[in-house]
Design a protein around this motif. Structure first.
Motif, PDB file in Angstrom:
ATOM      1  N   TYR A  86       0.836  -1.209   0.000  1.00 28.77           N
ATOM      2  CA  TYR A  86       0.000   0.000   0.000  1.00 28.77           C
ATOM      3  C   TYR A  86       0.869   1.256   0.000  1.00 28.77           C
ATOM      4  O   TYR A  86       0.611   2.196  -0.764  1.00 28.77           O
ATOM      5  N   PHE A  87       1.899   1.273   0.837  1.00 28.17           N
ATOM      6  CA  PHE A  87       2.757   2.457   0.895  1.00 28.17           C
ATOM      7  C   PHE A  87       3.657   2.574  -0.333  1.00 28.17           C
ATOM      8  O   PHE A  87       3.979   3.686  -0.759  1.00 28.17           O
ATOM      9  N   VAL A  88       4.064   1.454  -0.931  1.00 26.93           N
ATOM     10  CA  VAL A  88       4.816   1.515  -2.186  1.00 26.93           C
ATOM     11  C   VAL A  88       3.931   2.126  -3.278  1.00 26.93           C
ATOM     12  O   VAL A  88       4.382   2.997  -4.036  1.00 26.93           O
ATOM     13  N   LEU A  89       2.677   1.707  -3.330  1.00 28.57           N
ATOM     14  CA  LEU A  89       1.734   2.319  -4.260  1.00 28.57           C
ATOM     15  C   LEU A  89       1.569   3.805  -3.955  1.00 28.57           C
ATOM     16  O   LEU A  89       1.498   4.630  -4.866  1.00 28.57           O
ATOM     17  N   GLY A  90       1.555   4.151  -2.668  1.00 25.78           N
ATOM     18  CA  GLY A  90       1.463   5.557  -2.263  1.00 25.78           C
ATOM     19  C   GLY A  90       2.627   6.389  -2.777  1.00 25.78           C
ATOM     20  O   GLY A  90       2.446   7.549  -3.162  1.00 25.78           O
ATOM     21  N   ILE A  91       3.820   5.806  -2.776  1.00 27.06           N
ATOM     22  CA  ILE A  91       4.987   6.514  -3.314  1.00 27.06           C
ATOM     23  C   ILE A  91       4.727   6.878  -4.776  1.00 27.06           C
ATOM     24  O   ILE A  91       4.914   8.022  -5.188  1.00 27.06           O
ATOM     25  N   VAL A  92       4.289   5.891  -5.534  1.00 28.97           N
ATOM     26  CA  VAL A  92       4.040   6.100  -6.964  1.00 28.97           C
ATOM     27  C   VAL A  92       2.955   7.149  -7.175  1.00 28.97           C
ATOM     28  O   VAL A  92       3.125   8.096  -7.958  1.00 28.97           O
ATOM     29  N   MET A  93       1.850   7.001  -6.479  1.00 28.33           N
ATOM     30  CA  MET A  93       0.726   7.920  -6.662  1.00 28.33           C
ATOM     31  C   MET A  93       1.100   9.351  -6.287  1.00 28.33           C
ATOM     32  O   MET A  93       0.732  10.302  -6.974  1.00 28.33           O
ATOM     33  N   ASN A  94       1.826   9.513  -5.192  1.00 34.09           N
ATOM     34  CA  ASN A  94       2.244  10.856  -4.786  1.00 34.09           C
ATOM     35  C   ASN A  94       3.311  11.417  -5.721  1.00 34.09           C
ATOM     36  O   ASN A  94       3.335  12.616  -5.988  1.00 34.09           O
TER      37      ASN A  94
END
Length: 123
Positions: A86-94
């Motif tokens: 979830y946080f790896v995806l958050g890195i990408v999205m941000n």
């Protein structure tokens, strides 16, 4: 245990930030794509949901680190790997946000959360 506590502290700060957004603080450029100064009603609800998600993540992290014991071990173990993703995806999205403030603040925070959640997941 230190990584779980650090993760929980950062999530607490983010929860305060999300609460401020939900209450109408003009900080929208740092979240939800950065296209609103003050969030509209739907995104305010999203901010409130984020607070609940952060609380659940904190419980998983603290349980996985054996600070508390409230869920079965398999739940906290698998859950922390899901949190890491979830946080790896958050890195990408941000990082791809059109908002510079969001890119420059939230992407690094997501990276810190990803590293901390990986440490907790590995145990």
């Amino acid at each position: 245990m230190i990584a779980a506590i650090a993760l929980t502290v950062i999530l607490g700060v983010l929860a305060v930030f999300q609460l401020a957004l939900a209450l109408g603080a003009p900080l929208g450029r740092f979240a939800w794509g950065g296209s609103h100064r003050v969030l509209p009603a739907g995104l305010r609800i999203g901010s409130l949901v984020s607070i609940v998600v952060y609380a659940l993540i904190a419980v998983l992290a603290l349980d996985r680190a054996a600070v508390i014991d409230v869920v079965p071990d398999v739940v906290s173990t698998v859950g922390m790997w899901v949190v890491f993703a979830y946080f790896v995806l958050g890195i990408v999205m941000n990082a791809i946000s059109r908002s510079k403030p969001e890119r420059y603040t939230m992407a690094p925070i997501s990276a810190m959360l990803a590293v901390l959640s990986l440490i907790v997941a590995v145990g």
